[in-house]
Write a protein that holds these residues in place. Sequence first.
Motif, PDB file in Angstrom:
ATOM      1  N   UNK A 118       0.852  -1.193   0.000  1.00  0.00           N
ATOM      2  CA  UNK A 118       0.000   0.000   0.000  1.00  0.00           C
ATOM      3  C   UNK A 118       0.886   1.241   0.000  1.00  0.00           C
ATOM      4  N   UNK A 119       1.894   1.249   0.860  1.00  0.00           N
ATOM      5  CA  UNK A 119       2.837   2.359   0.932  1.00  0.00           C
ATOM      6  C   UNK A 119       3.528   2.562  -0.414  1.00  0.00           C
ATOM      7  N   UNK A 120       3.986   1.474  -1.012  1.00  0.00           N
ATOM      8  CA  UNK A 120       4.658   1.572  -2.319  1.00  0.00           C
ATOM      9  C   UNK A 120       3.721   2.120  -3.394  1.00  0.00           C
ATOM     10  N   UNK A 121       2.482   1.661  -3.391  1.00  0.00           N
ATOM     11  CA  UNK A 121       1.502   2.129  -4.381  1.00  0.00           C
ATOM     12  C   UNK A 121       1.256   3.628  -4.235  1.00  0.00           C
ATOM     13  N   UNK A 122       1.075   4.077  -3.009  1.00  0.00           N
ATOM     14  CA  UNK A 122       0.822   5.501  -2.765  1.00  0.00           C
ATOM     15  C   UNK A 122       2.030   6.350  -3.154  1.00  0.00           C
ATOM     16  N   UNK A 123       3.222   5.856  -2.867  1.00  0.00           N
ATOM     17  CA  UNK A 123       4.419   6.605  -3.246  1.00  0.00           C
ATOM     18  C   UNK A 123       4.609   6.647  -4.753  1.00  0.00           C
ATOM     19  N   UNK A 124       4.290   5.570  -5.418  1.00  0.00           N
ATOM     20  CA  UNK A 124       4.386   5.576  -6.883  1.00  0.00           C
ATOM     21  C   UNK A 124       3.419   6.605  -7.462  1.00  0.00           C
ATOM     22  N   UNK A 125       2.222   6.675  -6.908  1.00  0.00           N
ATOM     23  CA  UNK A 125       1.236   7.658  -7.372  1.00  0.00           C
ATOM     24  C   UNK A 125       1.720   9.081  -7.089  1.00  0.00           C
ATOM     25  N   UNK A 126       2.313   9.299  -5.935  1.00  0.00           N
ATOM     26  CA  UNK A 126       2.850  10.625  -5.609  1.00  0.00           C
ATOM     27  C   UNK A 126       3.994  10.994  -6.546  1.00  0.00           C
ATOM     28  N   UNK A 127       4.908  10.060  -6.760  1.00  0.00           N
ATOM     29  CA  UNK A 127       6.042  10.328  -7.647  1.00  0.00           C
ATOM     30  C   UNK A 127       5.582  10.652  -9.060  1.00  0.00           C
ATOM     31  N   UNK A 128       4.480  10.056  -9.481  1.00  0.00           N
ATOM     32  CA  UNK A 128       3.955  10.310 -10.827  1.00  0.00           C
ATOM     33  C   UNK A 128       3.464  11.755 -10.968  1.00  0.00           C
ATOM     34  N   UNK A 129       3.175  12.408  -9.847  1.00  0.00           N
ATOM     35  CA  UNK A 129       2.711  13.795  -9.880  1.00  0.00           C
ATOM     36  C   UNK A 129       3.863  14.787 -10.063  1.00  0.00           C
ATOM     37  N   UNK A 130       5.089  14.331  -9.854  1.00  0.00           N
ATOM     38  CA  UNK A 130       6.261  15.196  -9.980  1.00  0.00           C
ATOM     39  C   UNK A 130       6.921  14.997 -11.334  1.00  0.00           C
ATOM     40  N   UNK A 131       7.587  16.037 -11.798  1.00  0.00           N
ATOM     41  CA  UNK A 131       8.391  15.872 -12.999  1.00  0.00           C
ATOM     42  C   UNK A 131       9.676  15.145 -12.610  1.00  0.00           C
ATOM     43  N   UNK A 132      10.430  14.730 -13.600  1.00  0.00           N
ATOM     44  CA  UNK A 132      11.626  13.921 -13.387  1.00  0.00           C
ATOM     45  C   UNK A 132      12.549  14.525 -12.312  1.00  0.00           C
ATOM     46  N   UNK A 133      12.815  13.756 -11.270  1.00  0.00           N
ATOM     47  CA  UNK A 133      13.762  14.180 -10.241  1.00  0.00           C
ATOM     48  C   UNK A 133      13.204  15.049  -9.136  1.00  0.00           C
ATOM     49  N   UNK A 134      12.010  15.613  -9.314  1.00  0.00           N
ATOM     50  CA  UNK A 134      11.455  16.506  -8.279  1.00  0.00           C
ATOM     51  C   UNK A 134      11.212  15.777  -6.955  1.00  0.00           C
ATOM     52  N   UNK A 135      10.687  14.573  -7.029  1.00  0.00           N
ATOM     53  CA  UNK A 135      10.412  13.818  -5.808  1.00  0.00           C
ATOM     54  C   UNK A 135      11.679  13.557  -5.015  1.00  0.00           C
TER      55      UNK A 135
END
Length: 162
Positions: A118-135
């Motif tokens: 669940x944690x990994x899924x949520x983080x993947x979704x969050x990272x998808x909201x950032x442009x390359x390297x922002x996260x």
Amino acid sequence: MSKKLPIEVVHEVRDACLCLATQRAARMLARRFDRAFAPLRLTNGQFSLMMMLNAPQAPTLGRLAQALAMDRTTLTAALKSLERRGLVETRLDEKDRRARRLFLTDAGGELLAAALPIWRREHAALDAQFSHGEGQKLRKALRKLGAETHTEERDPQHERHC
């Protein structure tokens, strides 16, 4: 009668205050992860706390409080509900009977393993909201701020109002 500050000052603080921005972001992230972990009856804070206990060496209460940037009283309260559920246990240190060490139980380990996807899924979704390297840049900046917090003397008055 109190004097009101000009609206420009309100906007200045809104737009420049790191404390306000991180508190707002932290509350939004906390709600997001709380919703995601809800089926497991776990909060984001409990997940983080239990993850810190999933270490080769069981930490003392003081070390865990320091690692989580929490005061001991708040940490003790957070641990009580996990102990009642049989997910965490506190034992006296074998070498120093004055110290208490915190352990993740087998049930705690199983719940943590169930929460990890669940944690990994949520983080993947969050990272998808950032442009390359922002996260990664954000994580690095937050770790830097967090590291500075450990070296500064804590001012409870400031924490309450900032």
